[in-house]
Design a protein around this motif. Sequence first.
Motif, PDB file in Angstrom:
ATOM      1  N   ASN A 164       0.809  -1.219   0.000  1.00  0.00           N
ATOM      2  CA  ASN A 164       0.000   0.000   0.000  1.00  0.00           C
ATOM      3  C   ASN A 164       0.843   1.271   0.000  1.00  0.00           C
ATOM      4  N   ASP A 165       2.105   1.160   0.386  1.00  0.00           N
ATOM      5  CA  ASP A 165       2.963   2.342   0.410  1.00  0.00           C
ATOM      6  C   ASP A 165       3.088   2.992  -0.967  1.00  0.00           C
ATOM      7  N   THR A 166       2.948   2.203  -2.015  1.00  0.00           N
ATOM      8  CA  THR A 166       3.122   2.760  -3.361  1.00  0.00           C
ATOM      9  C   THR A 166       1.952   3.634  -3.791  1.00  0.00           C
ATOM     10  N   TRP A 167       0.872   3.669  -3.015  1.00  0.00           N
ATOM     11  CA  TRP A 167      -0.253   4.562  -3.297  1.00  0.00           C
ATOM     12  C   TRP A 167      -0.105   5.900  -2.574  1.00  0.00           C
ATOM     13  N   GLY A 168       1.068   6.184  -2.027  1.00  0.00           N
ATOM     14  CA  GLY A 168       1.237   7.383  -1.207  1.00  0.00           C
ATOM     15  C   GLY A 168       0.899   8.680  -1.913  1.00  0.00           C
ATOM     16  N   ALA A 169       1.124   8.749  -3.224  1.00  0.00           N
ATOM     17  CA  ALA A 169       0.853   9.989  -3.960  1.00  0.00           C
ATOM     18  C   ALA A 169      -0.611  10.140  -4.336  1.00  0.00           C
ATOM     19  N   GLN A 170      -1.418   9.101  -4.113  1.00  0.00           N
ATOM     20  CA  GLN A 170      -2.839   9.146  -4.467  1.00  0.00           C
ATOM     21  C   GLN A 170      -3.759   9.269  -3.255  1.00  0.00           C
ATOM     22  N   ARG A 171      -3.336   8.797  -2.128  1.00  0.00           N
ATOM     23  CA  ARG A 171      -4.266   8.595  -1.011  1.00  0.00           C
ATOM     24  C   ARG A 171      -4.978   9.869  -0.576  1.00  0.00           C
ATOM     25  N   ALA A 172      -4.245  10.953  -0.393  1.00  0.00           N
ATOM     26  CA  ALA A 172      -4.872  12.180   0.125  1.00  0.00           C
ATOM     27  C   ALA A 172      -5.923  12.714  -0.837  1.00  0.00           C
ATOM     28  N   ASP A 173      -5.591  12.801  -2.109  1.00  0.00           N
ATOM     29  CA  ASP A 173      -6.543  13.342  -3.083  1.00  0.00           C
ATOM     30  C   ASP A 173      -7.783  12.463  -3.195  1.00  0.00           C
ATOM     31  N   LEU A 174      -7.590  11.162  -3.277  1.00  0.00           N
ATOM     32  CA  LEU A 174      -8.734  10.263  -3.450  1.00  0.00           C
ATOM     33  C   LEU A 174      -9.563  10.150  -2.177  1.00  0.00           C
ATOM     34  N   ALA A 175      -8.894  10.199  -1.021  1.00  0.00           N
ATOM     35  CA  ALA A 175      -9.625  10.110   0.246  1.00  0.00           C
ATOM     36  C   ALA A 175     -10.430  11.362   0.544  1.00  0.00           C
ATOM     37  N   SER A 176     -10.138  12.458  -0.156  1.00  0.00           N
ATOM     38  CA  SER A 176     -10.930  13.671   0.046  1.00  0.00           C
ATOM     39  C   SER A 176     -12.321  13.539  -0.554  1.00  0.00           C
ATOM     40  N   ALA A 177     -12.504  12.533  -1.432  1.00  0.00           N
ATOM     41  CA  ALA A 177     -13.804  12.369  -2.093  1.00  0.00           C
ATOM     42  C   ALA A 177     -14.430  11.004  -1.862  1.00  0.00           C
ATOM     43  N   TYR A 178     -13.644  10.018  -1.418  1.00  0.00           N
ATOM     44  CA  TYR A 178     -14.142   8.645  -1.318  1.00  0.00           C
ATOM     45  C   TYR A 178     -13.654   7.978  -0.031  1.00  0.00           C
ATOM     46  N   ARG A 179     -14.350   6.924   0.345  1.00  0.00           N
ATOM     47  CA  ARG A 179     -13.896   6.051   1.424  1.00  0.00           C
ATOM     48  C   ARG A 179     -12.952   5.028   0.800  1.00  0.00           C
ATOM     49  N   LEU A 180     -11.661   5.122   1.101  1.00  0.00           N
ATOM     50  CA  LEU A 180     -10.675   4.249   0.490  1.00  0.00           C
ATOM     51  C   LEU A 180     -10.547   2.940   1.272  1.00  0.00           C
ATOM     52  N   TYR A 181     -10.418   1.860   0.522  1.00  0.00           N
ATOM     53  CA  TYR A 181     -10.083   0.547   1.060  1.00  0.00           C
ATOM     54  C   TYR A 181      -8.842   0.071   0.316  1.00  0.00           C
ATOM     55  N   LEU A 182      -7.814  -0.314   1.063  1.00  0.00           N
ATOM     56  CA  LEU A 182      -6.556  -0.703   0.452  1.00  0.00           C
ATOM     57  C   LEU A 182      -6.136  -2.086   0.948  1.00  0.00           C
ATOM     58  N   PRO A 183      -6.559  -3.145   0.279  1.00  0.00           N
ATOM     59  CA  PRO A 183      -6.124  -4.488   0.673  1.00  0.00           C
ATOM     60  C   PRO A 183      -4.756  -4.818   0.086  1.00  0.00           C
TER      61      PRO A 183
END
Length: 283
Positions: free
Chosen positions: A33-52
């Motif tokens: 999941n560390d490789t999503w570091g550049a996406q998490r903040a922007d996407l979490a501002s609009a959606y409930r993120l689940y990262l398996p």
Amino acid sequence: MGEYADLPGVRTWYETEGSGDPLVLLHGGFCTNDTWGAQRADLASAYRLYLPERRAHGHTADVAGPLTYQDMADDTVAFLEEVVGGPAHLVGWSDGGVVALIVAGDRPDLVRKAVAIGANFRPGPECFVEPSMLDAMTPSGPDLAFFRELYEPVSPDGAGHWPVVAEKVIDMWRTQPALTAEDLARVGAPTLVMAGDDDLMTLEHTTALYRAIPDAELAVVPGASHLVPLEKPALVNRLILDHLAQEAVETMMPIRRADTGPRRAPRSEPTASRTAGLIPPCS
């Protein structure tokens, strides 16, 4: 902080963040999941993120036998049903994109929209720009050093299990996925196919993937490689968010989409007089 879900196929580590409609992020092969570091903040501002983290990746243990995309897709279906609790958007990168496409074809009831970044639908020897890279990869070699460093500190199987996992993933890439145009035609969710213009997959393969999925959209990001979410995060995030938010594709001159069904008229339907100066005549 993450937690484990006891799914039928494998006890799966996952993280959550944000609020809103559910969006599942599916990481690439060898990744965490560390490789999503550049996406998490922007996407979490609009959606409930689940990262398996999938079987044999990150904090999730390996399972006896070979790795297959189908097994990982089945794990993802179970995750959607038991953890998310219903349909969600899927955003997958590389192997995660393959998994997203299989889930969307197998269980259309669970996928609202999909984004497949740097994904392939045929085995590496058929679609990699440099198929010989598979022969150069070894568990202890420099090509996989970055991924080994991701794996060893967090794997519940211990750092010594890395060579086993590395060989499994490389073997999988040699022979999988083996999807057909008919398989891809079953993907009913609105899908954005994205790749860097210098991706691992040939541009011809990416285009074939785009054409095989009904009414898909295609984004080829200039000046980018297979690591486009890290290289061009602002653009990638905007493309993802725009795709997930749009109700329908509306263009002024549909060609590929002209026969895909009723077209929703734009807010201001262009007339011949208003487009005459914008659209050059064909010669």
